[in-house]
Design a protein around this motif. Structure first.
Motif, PDB file in Angstrom:
ATOM      1  N   GLY A 137     -33.424 -23.863  44.671  1.00  0.00           N
ATOM      2  CA  GLY A 137     -32.472 -23.122  45.482  1.00  0.00           C
ATOM      3  C   GLY A 137     -31.079 -22.978  44.910  1.00  0.00           C
ATOM      4  O   GLY A 137     -30.103 -22.875  45.654  1.00  0.00           O
ATOM      5  N   VAL A 138     -30.968 -22.963  43.574  1.00  0.00           N
ATOM      6  CA  VAL A 138     -29.665 -22.738  42.950  1.00  0.00           C
ATOM      7  C   VAL A 138     -29.171 -21.355  43.395  1.00  0.00           C
ATOM      8  O   VAL A 138     -29.892 -20.370  43.261  1.00  0.00           O
ATOM      9  N   PRO A 139     -27.942 -21.263  43.921  1.00  0.00           N
ATOM     10  CA  PRO A 139     -27.477 -20.003  44.509  1.00  0.00           C
ATOM     11  C   PRO A 139     -27.358 -18.840  43.530  1.00  0.00           C
ATOM     12  O   PRO A 139     -27.651 -17.697  43.882  1.00  0.00           O
ATOM     13  N   GLU A 140     -26.894 -19.130  42.309  1.00  0.00           N
ATOM     14  CA  GLU A 140     -26.740 -18.065  41.309  1.00  0.00           C
ATOM     15  C   GLU A 140     -26.963 -18.671  39.931  1.00  0.00           C
ATOM     16  O   GLU A 140     -26.479 -19.767  39.630  1.00  0.00           O
ATOM     17  N   TYR A 141     -27.683 -17.940  39.102  1.00  0.00           N
ATOM     18  CA  TYR A 141     -28.055 -18.414  37.767  1.00  0.00           C
ATOM     19  C   TYR A 141     -27.772 -17.322  36.756  1.00  0.00           C
ATOM     20  O   TYR A 141     -28.141 -16.165  36.970  1.00  0.00           O
ATOM     21  N   TRP A 142     -27.084 -17.697  35.668  1.00  0.00           N
ATOM     22  CA  TRP A 142     -26.781 -16.764  34.582  1.00  0.00           C
ATOM     23  C   TRP A 142     -27.422 -17.253  33.291  1.00  0.00           C
ATOM     24  O   TRP A 142     -27.395 -18.446  32.995  1.00  0.00           O
ATOM     25  N   VAL A 143     -27.963 -16.324  32.527  1.00  0.00           N
ATOM     26  CA  VAL A 143     -28.412 -16.607  31.166  1.00  0.00           C
ATOM     27  C   VAL A 143     -27.618 -15.681  30.245  1.00  0.00           C
ATOM     28  O   VAL A 143     -27.751 -14.459  30.330  1.00  0.00           O
ATOM     29  N   VAL A 144     -26.790 -16.279  29.402  1.00  0.00           N
ATOM     30  CA  VAL A 144     -26.024 -15.512  28.422  1.00  0.00           C
ATOM     31  C   VAL A 144     -26.918 -15.356  27.197  1.00  0.00           C
ATOM     32  O   VAL A 144     -27.112 -16.307  26.437  1.00  0.00           O
ATOM     33  N   HIS A 152     -27.944 -12.122  31.977  1.00  0.00           N
ATOM     34  CA  HIS A 152     -28.938 -11.938  33.035  1.00  0.00           C
ATOM     35  C   HIS A 152     -28.438 -12.754  34.223  1.00  0.00           C
ATOM     36  O   HIS A 152     -28.250 -13.962  34.094  1.00  0.00           O
ATOM     37  N   GLN A 153     -28.230 -12.103  35.349  1.00  0.00           N
ATOM     38  CA  GLN A 153     -27.772 -12.788  36.551  1.00  0.00           C
ATOM     39  C   GLN A 153     -28.879 -12.757  37.606  1.00  0.00           C
ATOM     40  O   GLN A 153     -29.504 -11.716  37.821  1.00  0.00           O
ATOM     41  N   ALA A 164     -32.543 -10.959  43.973  1.00  0.00           N
ATOM     42  CA  ALA A 164     -31.652 -10.006  43.315  1.00  0.00           C
ATOM     43  C   ALA A 164     -31.389 -10.451  41.875  1.00  0.00           C
ATOM     44  O   ALA A 164     -31.335 -11.639  41.576  1.00  0.00           O
ATOM     45  N   ARG A 165     -31.238  -9.455  41.024  1.00  0.00           N
ATOM     46  CA  ARG A 165     -30.963  -9.721  39.609  1.00  0.00           C
ATOM     47  C   ARG A 165     -30.335  -8.492  38.977  1.00  0.00           C
ATOM     48  O   ARG A 165     -30.504  -7.375  39.459  1.00  0.00           O
ATOM     49  N   ARG A 166     -29.610  -8.743  37.897  1.00  0.00           N
ATOM     50  CA  ARG A 166     -29.049  -7.641  37.125  1.00  0.00           C
ATOM     51  C   ARG A 166     -28.750  -8.143  35.716  1.00  0.00           C
ATOM     52  O   ARG A 166     -28.635  -9.344  35.481  1.00  0.00           O
ATOM     53  N   THR A 175     -18.819 -10.220  36.845  1.00  0.00           N
ATOM     54  CA  THR A 175     -18.494 -10.649  38.199  1.00  0.00           C
ATOM     55  C   THR A 175     -19.642 -11.447  38.794  1.00  0.00           C
ATOM     56  O   THR A 175     -20.809 -11.065  38.660  1.00  0.00           O
ATOM     57  N   SER A 176     -19.304 -12.519  39.472  1.00  0.00           N
ATOM     58  CA  SER A 176     -20.308 -13.304  40.192  1.00  0.00           C
ATOM     59  C   SER A 176     -20.861 -12.489  41.345  1.00  0.00           C
ATOM     60  O   SER A 176     -20.116 -11.790  42.039  1.00  0.00           O
ATOM     61  N   ALA A 177     -22.152 -12.598  41.577  1.00  0.00           N
ATOM     62  CA  ALA A 177     -22.778 -11.893  42.702  1.00  0.00           C
ATOM     63  C   ALA A 177     -22.539 -12.622  44.013  1.00  0.00           C
ATOM     64  O   ALA A 177     -22.414 -11.990  45.059  1.00  0.00           O
TER      65      ALA A 177
END
Length: 190
Positions: A137-144, A152-153, A164-166, A175-177
């Motif tokens: 349940g991590v709220p937001e995850y980014w892969v640079v 990848h967000q 959701a992803r973008r 920007t953080s989602a």
């Protein structure tokens, strides 16, 4: 006496976070550098090349400045252990979390964003690590993704995956989602 198959057949023993911590405090991993506990298995991470280290540190500093600029109670941290009970203790490259002075690992309840910088590990970070963070349940995850120059967000974790992803190129604002006021300039990170 008939024993259940799980006790009579060879099987994998998954370490718990507390087992890993005891081994770590005893110095068992000192010769290995960076290690993580993923699904109860100790994984030795590759040594960090300068490019990876530079991106991670620039990203941490930019996030910290942006958090201060918006007056957030969150902070950016690099190489923090994240307790995902009971068999996972990854060390993401960067987290945005509520700080603290207590003697415990970061937990999902402390988090806003988890970031992995993927130079040679993009498949792992988009696969195993993404599934791990989703499951907890991590709220937001980014892969640079260093090679492609994009981030990848993922956000809004649910039973069917992140809802959701973008993908955003590191050519401008990132920007953080989940924290829309939090934005950094992605230019010059790579």
């Amino acid at each position: 006496m008939n024993m259940p198959p799980s006790l009579t057949e060879p099987h994998r023993l998954k370490l718990r976070i507390e087992d890993f911590t005891l081994l770590d405090h005893a110095g068992v991993f000192d010769a290995y550098g960076k290690v993580e506990l993923i699904d109860g298995v100790i994984e030795v991470m590759n040594a960090e090349f300068r490019r990876h280290n530079r991106i991670k540190n620039y990203l941490t500093r930019r996030l910290q400045r942006a958090l201060e600029d918006i007056g957030s109670r969150y902070e950016a941290f690099s190489e923090s252990s994240l307790a995902l009970p009971s068999h996972d203790l990854p060390q993401p490259d960067v987290i945005v979390a509520r700080g603290g002075s207590d003697d415990r690992y970061y937990e999902v309840r402390d988090l806003a964003i988890v970031v992995e910088v993927a130079d040679s590990t993009v498949a792992r970070d988009l696969g195993v690590k993404c599934a791990l963070y989703l499951a907890h349940g991590v709220p937001e995850y980014w892969v640079v993704a260093v090679a492609s120059g994009e981030v990848h967000q993922f956000w809004d974790p649910g039973v069917d995956g992140f809802a959701a992803r973008r993908m955003v190129p590191l050519e401008g604002e990132l920007t953080s989602a989940t924290m829309p006021a939090l934005a950094i300039d992605g230019r010059g990170l790579l």
